[in-house]
Scaffold this motif. Structure first.
Motif, PDB file in Angstrom:
ATOM      1  N   ASP A 191       1.236 -31.338  -7.989  1.00 23.16           N
ATOM      2  CA  ASP A 191       0.056 -32.212  -7.866  1.00 23.16           C
ATOM      3  C   ASP A 191       0.159 -33.027  -6.597  1.00 23.16           C
ATOM      4  O   ASP A 191       1.076 -33.840  -6.476  1.00 23.16           O
TER       5      ASP A 191
ATOM      6  N   LYS B  52      -1.777 -35.951  -4.704  1.00 24.81           N
ATOM      7  CA  LYS B  52      -2.896 -36.899  -4.788  1.00 24.81           C
ATOM      8  C   LYS B  52      -2.663 -37.971  -3.754  1.00 24.81           C
ATOM      9  O   LYS B  52      -1.564 -38.496  -3.648  1.00 24.81           O
TER      10      LYS B  52
ATOM     11  N   TYR C 146       3.290 -24.629  -7.699  1.00 25.65           N
ATOM     12  CA  TYR C 146       2.387 -25.597  -8.318  1.00 25.65           C
ATOM     13  C   TYR C 146       2.952 -27.004  -8.183  1.00 25.65           C
ATOM     14  O   TYR C 146       4.083 -27.267  -8.558  1.00 25.65           O
TER      15      TYR C 146
ATOM     16  N   GLY D 259       2.809 -37.181  -6.874  1.00 26.01           N
ATOM     17  CA  GLY D 259       1.562 -37.205  -6.094  1.00 26.01           C
ATOM     18  C   GLY D 259       1.677 -37.164  -4.595  1.00 26.01           C
ATOM     19  O   GLY D 259       0.863 -36.553  -3.925  1.00 26.01           O
TER      20      GLY D 259
ATOM     21  N   GLY E  71       4.407 -31.067 -12.722  1.00 23.42           N
ATOM     22  CA  GLY E  71       3.690 -31.255 -11.451  1.00 23.42           C
ATOM     23  C   GLY E  71       4.338 -32.245 -10.499  1.00 23.42           C
ATOM     24  O   GLY E  71       3.726 -32.655  -9.513  1.00 23.42           O
TER      25      GLY E  71
END
Ligand SMILES: C[S@@+](CC[C@H](N)C(=O)[O-])C[C@H]1O[C@@H](n2cnc3c(N)ncnc32)[C@H](O)[C@@H]1O
Length: 291
Positions: free
Chosen positions: A34, A36, A32, A185, A140
């Protein structure tokens, strides 16, 4: 030259390396984090820049979302140093988690985090790095790697041998600390018109994961647990561009601020102890420039 690819035996040179086989393997399937791309950066008000706030960094309301490029810090160790509260391990990790969550909010996309921390105790040893890595992964962040800071050049190496010259109960004398490195990100930041300050020799040396330089005397600095300026200096040059904003949420005597000033970056610091805020501000005021 022939490009390399991941093989059962590894490869000696990694020029133009094709790693798709490795990253498409099952090992990466349920990880897991994140990712972006892009996202607008927000400016920090001029009055809040190059300043140390005397408050807990659990709430950094002076900083908007997506505004800081690099966070680097050495958290309190909670080992009964002068400034430490006597928190349980759970309470301590909760404090770190709330500061790192707030850090994630204020970092720009692609912003970096460098956490200098040591594992502590002997009976038994507490692997704080394991807990901190876990927290960062839960939040994250993308882990970039870890640096081992070899401090053995310093004079103050422990003489607690345990059972000297005997296997009865010999003790490891830690001469290293860690710097855990993450991104928010995205791993990459666009260079565009930004300026780097690192030179070729330093880049080649500091991209190796073991750094060797001594610690600094707490007495000389006037704070119980300062890091030497060489530590923020390397992290700032390696991970940020000139004019970037560098945050230290546990800034202590202000070492991060001094390195940021010398390297033409802006800083923001948080520190709950007003004596250390005064000390840091006087160091900043009288700073002559070190590099
Ligand atoms: C390991 S020291 C940092 C030393 C610093 N790197 C230097 O070179 O001086 C950690 C600092 O965090 C401060 N601190 C502890 N809890 C804090 C909190 N919740 N918010 C801000 N600062 C805190 C302590 O007072 C201490 O000065």
């Amino acid at each position: 030259m022939k490009n390399s690819a991941t093989s059962s035996f590894g490869v000696s040179a990694r020029i133009g390396h094709d790693s798709s086989k490795f990253y498409n393997s099952k090992l990466y399937e349920n990880l897991y984090f994140d990712i972006k791309k892009g996202g607008k950066e927000n400016p920090i008000l001029e009055k809040n820049l190059n300043k140390i706030f005397c408050k807990s960094s659990e709430n950094m309301s002076e900083l908007p979302d997506n505004s800081v490029h690099l966070m680097l810090t050495s958290p309190p160790y909670n080992v009964s140093k002068d400034y430490d509260e006597n928190l349980t391990l759970d309470e301590y990790l909760k404090l770190l988690k709330s500061v790192f969550k707030e850090t994630k909010r204020v970092l720009v996309n692609g912003g970096r985090v460098c956490i200098n921390i040591a594992n502590i105790g002997r009976k038994p040893y507490i692997p704080l790095t394991m807990y901190v890595n876990q927290i960062m992964i839960e939040l994250g962040f993308l882990m970039r790697g870890e640096i081992i800071w070899d401090k053995s050049a310093s004079s103050g190496v422990s003489l607690a041998w345990g059972s000297f010259k005997s296997a009865s109960n010999p003790v490891l004398r830690d001469t290293h600390e860690y710097i855990l490195v993450f991104s928010k990100g995205d791993f990459k930041r666009e260079k565009r018109d930004k300026l780097d300050s690192i030179n070729k020799e330093n880049f080649m040396e500091w991209s190796k994961s073991i750094w060797r330089f001594g610690a600094v005397s707490a007495k000389k600095v006037g704070h119980p647990a300062p890091f030497p300026i060489e530590l923020p200096r390397r992290l700032i040059e390696f991970y940020s561009f000139e004019n970037d904003i560098v945050l230290d949420p546990f800034i202590g005597s202000g070492t991060t601020a001094l390195a940021a000033i010398d390297l033409k970056r802006n800083f923001v610091g948080y520190e709950i102890n007003d004596e250390y805020v005064k000390l840091a501000n006087s160091k900043i005021k009288n700073h002559k420039g070190l590099f």
